[in-house]
Design an enzyme around this catalytic site. Structure first.
Site, PDB file in Angstrom:
ATOM      1  N   CYS A  50       0.835  -1.208   0.000  1.00 28.67           N
ATOM      2  CA  CYS A  50       0.000   0.000   0.000  1.00 28.67           C
ATOM      3  C   CYS A  50       0.866   1.255   0.000  1.00 28.67           C
ATOM      4  CB  CYS A  50      -0.925  -0.004   1.226  1.00 28.67           C
ATOM      5  SG  CYS A  50      -1.809   1.551   1.477  1.00 28.67           S
ATOM      6  N   CYS A  53       0.426   3.175   3.617  1.00 27.79           N
ATOM      7  CA  CYS A  53       0.760   2.609   4.922  1.00 27.79           C
ATOM      8  C   CYS A  53       2.092   3.158   5.448  1.00 27.79           C
ATOM      9  CB  CYS A  53       0.830   1.079   4.829  1.00 27.79           C
ATOM     10  SG  CYS A  53      -0.781   0.259   4.918  1.00 27.79           S
ATOM     11  N   HIS A 113      -4.387   0.090   7.927  1.00 31.43           N
ATOM     12  CA  HIS A 113      -4.907  -0.071   6.569  1.00 31.43           C
ATOM     13  C   HIS A 113      -6.379  -0.471   6.565  1.00 31.43           C
ATOM     14  CE1 HIS A 113      -4.375  -0.813   2.259  1.00 31.43           C
ATOM     15  NE2 HIS A 113      -5.001  -1.978   2.397  1.00 31.43           N
ATOM     16  N   ASN A 153     -13.386  10.566  -0.426  1.00 30.65           N
ATOM     17  CA  ASN A 153     -14.101   9.609  -1.264  1.00 30.65           C
ATOM     18  C   ASN A 153     -13.880   8.235  -0.651  1.00 30.65           C
ATOM     19  OD1 ASN A 153     -14.932  11.518  -3.205  1.00 30.65           O
ATOM     20  ND2 ASN A 153     -12.972  11.356  -4.269  1.00 30.65           N
ATOM     21  N   SER A 161      -9.217   5.072  -5.282  1.00 33.22           N
ATOM     22  CA  SER A 161      -8.243   4.172  -5.908  1.00 33.22           C
ATOM     23  C   SER A 161      -7.361   3.436  -4.909  1.00 33.22           C
ATOM     24  CB  SER A 161      -7.347   4.967  -6.877  1.00 33.22           C
ATOM     25  OG  SER A 161      -6.651   5.988  -6.179  1.00 33.22           O
ATOM     26  N   HIS A 164      -6.793   2.254   1.673  1.00 39.52           N
ATOM     27  CA  HIS A 164      -6.329   2.759   2.972  1.00 39.52           C
ATOM     28  C   HIS A 164      -7.147   4.008   3.315  1.00 39.52           C
ATOM     29  CE1 HIS A 164      -2.951   3.104   6.015  1.00 39.52           C
ATOM     30  NE2 HIS A 164      -3.650   4.213   6.204  1.00 39.52           N
ATOM     31  N   HIS A 166      -8.431   7.397   3.879  1.00 41.24           N
ATOM     32  CA  HIS A 166      -7.774   8.692   3.721  1.00 41.24           C
ATOM     33  C   HIS A 166      -8.732   9.693   3.093  1.00 41.24           C
ATOM     34  CE1 HIS A 166      -7.394   7.071  -0.362  1.00 41.24           C
ATOM     35  NE2 HIS A 166      -7.187   8.320  -0.785  1.00 41.24           N
ATOM     36  N   GLN A 168      -8.673  13.946   1.204  1.00 38.87           N
ATOM     37  CA  GLN A 168      -7.826  14.833   0.416  1.00 38.87           C
ATOM     38  C   GLN A 168      -8.131  16.285   0.742  1.00 38.87           C
ATOM     39  OE1 GLN A 168      -7.085  13.788  -3.781  1.00 38.87           O
ATOM     40  NE2 GLN A 168      -8.466  12.047  -3.505  1.00 38.87           N
TER      41      GLN A 168
END
Length: 352
Positions: A50, A53, A113, A153, A161, A164, A166, A168
């Site tokens: 990943c 990670c 993760h 998202n 995509s 993990h 997250h 933005q």
């Protein structure tokens, strides 16, 4: 007698000056269209492949630090960049174009993760709220940045995509279209109503409803509702009960309550269809470089799932060419979300 639960009607969104068609009788129609694959993936706590990670190599060859809480870094494939040539503004009424400079960042919520916001503690999510706040304050110091769009998202259904957990942050010199529409509506409402705030008044209206038909839950300082004008089936808006323009204006109590609201929203979403519930979440708040006293901090949650973990809502046909349309009324959606447990379904399964 007109029945809002059975008869077609339109609802006005004062934030964007737009309409949504409600067709509640269509919930009875059979579904033979596309179905998503249910999200049953069991992810490890750490994935050596990943890019997000701790300690791993990212796509650009850089190594992530071995972070132990939240972690923010510049997006390796940024949509906007700070260093680019100036573009001369043109006055063409048909082919108008503007250059846009900016920065894009990735915010990892946790080193794990497999841990989404729905399964994190309030204390862990407070660290996410802190990094949102610190990042907004940091970007305000940059002369050419005027707007910070923080968003998440979640899930492949929303185009994510990397699994993990997250979010933005896209920081631009221009105010994007959606927040710009809201700011125009907020300013006009303030002028029309002697300085009052549209979203403050809306929150008060929802809290004054004796049946709380669209309220999912609330805590001391935040109200969580399915908006009267919601487009997505289980859309949610998170509103501070008092007027706050941006994240740094929150008290420590409000930061804790916002973290609590985020946990409870995302946990209820997962519990609705017992799946890792996909959505796009975004924070709208005060831009920089101007007087925006009428701006009101709020969070939008736009989830696509409609009937189950595999059946989603599509904005196509009439929605693209006419106006958005929904089958389930906001009141029906709020009732379903309100009745859900705030103990994550995975924990309930483990305990049983």
């Amino acid at each position: 007698m007109f029945d809002f639960s059975n008869n077609s009607h339109r609802r006005y969104n004062p934030l964007t000056k737009s309409w949504v068609l409600c067709s509640p009788h269509r919930t009875q129609r059979p579904w033979q269209g596309q179905q998503e694959s249910p999200n049953v993936e069991q992810r490890p706590q750490y994935d050596p492949k990943c890019y997000l990670c701790p300690g791993n190599v990212r796509a650009n060859g850089e190594h992530n630090p071995k972070y132990d809480s939240t972690f923010r870094f510049p997006n390796d494939y940024a949509a906007v960049k700070a260093d680019q040539p100036e573009l001369e503004v043109n006055d063409d009424d048909l082919l108008k174009v503007e250059g846009v400079r900016g920065e894009c960042h990735v915010i990892c919520f946790s080193p794990r993760h497999d841990l989404t916001l729905a399964e994190m503690t309030v204390e862990e999510i407070e660290k996410v709220v802190d990094i949102w706040t610190e990042s907004y304050t940091e970007m305000k110091k940059k002369d050419y940045i005027n707007h910070v769009q923080i968003f998440e998202n979640k899930g492949s259904a929303m185009g994510c995509s990397n699994p993990h957990p997250h979010g933005q942050m896209w920081c631009t010199e221009r105010i994007p279209e959606e927040p710009s529409k809201e700011l125009i509506a907020l300013e006009e409402y303030s002028k029309k109503h002697s300085g009052k705030c549209l979203l403050c008044d809306y929150a008060q209206r929802e809290m004054a409803d004796p049946e709380r038909k669209r309220t999912v839950f609330e805590n001391d300082t935040f109200l969580v509702v399915v908006p009267f004008w919601a487009v997505w089936p289980f859309e949610i808006m998170v509103l501070p009960k008092t007027h706050i323009g941006s994240l740094p204006e929150m008290s420590s109590k409000q930061k804790t309550d916002l973290a609590d609201a985020v946990r409870r929203v995302t946990c209820r979403y997962d519990n609705l269809f017992q799946t890792s519930f996909p959505y796009s979440m975004g924070i709208h708040q005060k831009p920089f470089n101007g007087e925006y006293d009428y701006a009101h901090l709020h969070l939008h949650y736009y989830p696509p799932l409609l009937r189950s973990a595999t059946v989603r809502k599509f904005l196509v046909g009439f929605e693209m060419l006419g106006e958005p349309q929904r089958d389930l009324t906001p009141e029906q959606a709020a009732a379903r979300l309100r009745d859900l447990s705030e103990v994550h379904y995975k924990t309930q399964i483990e305990n049983n």
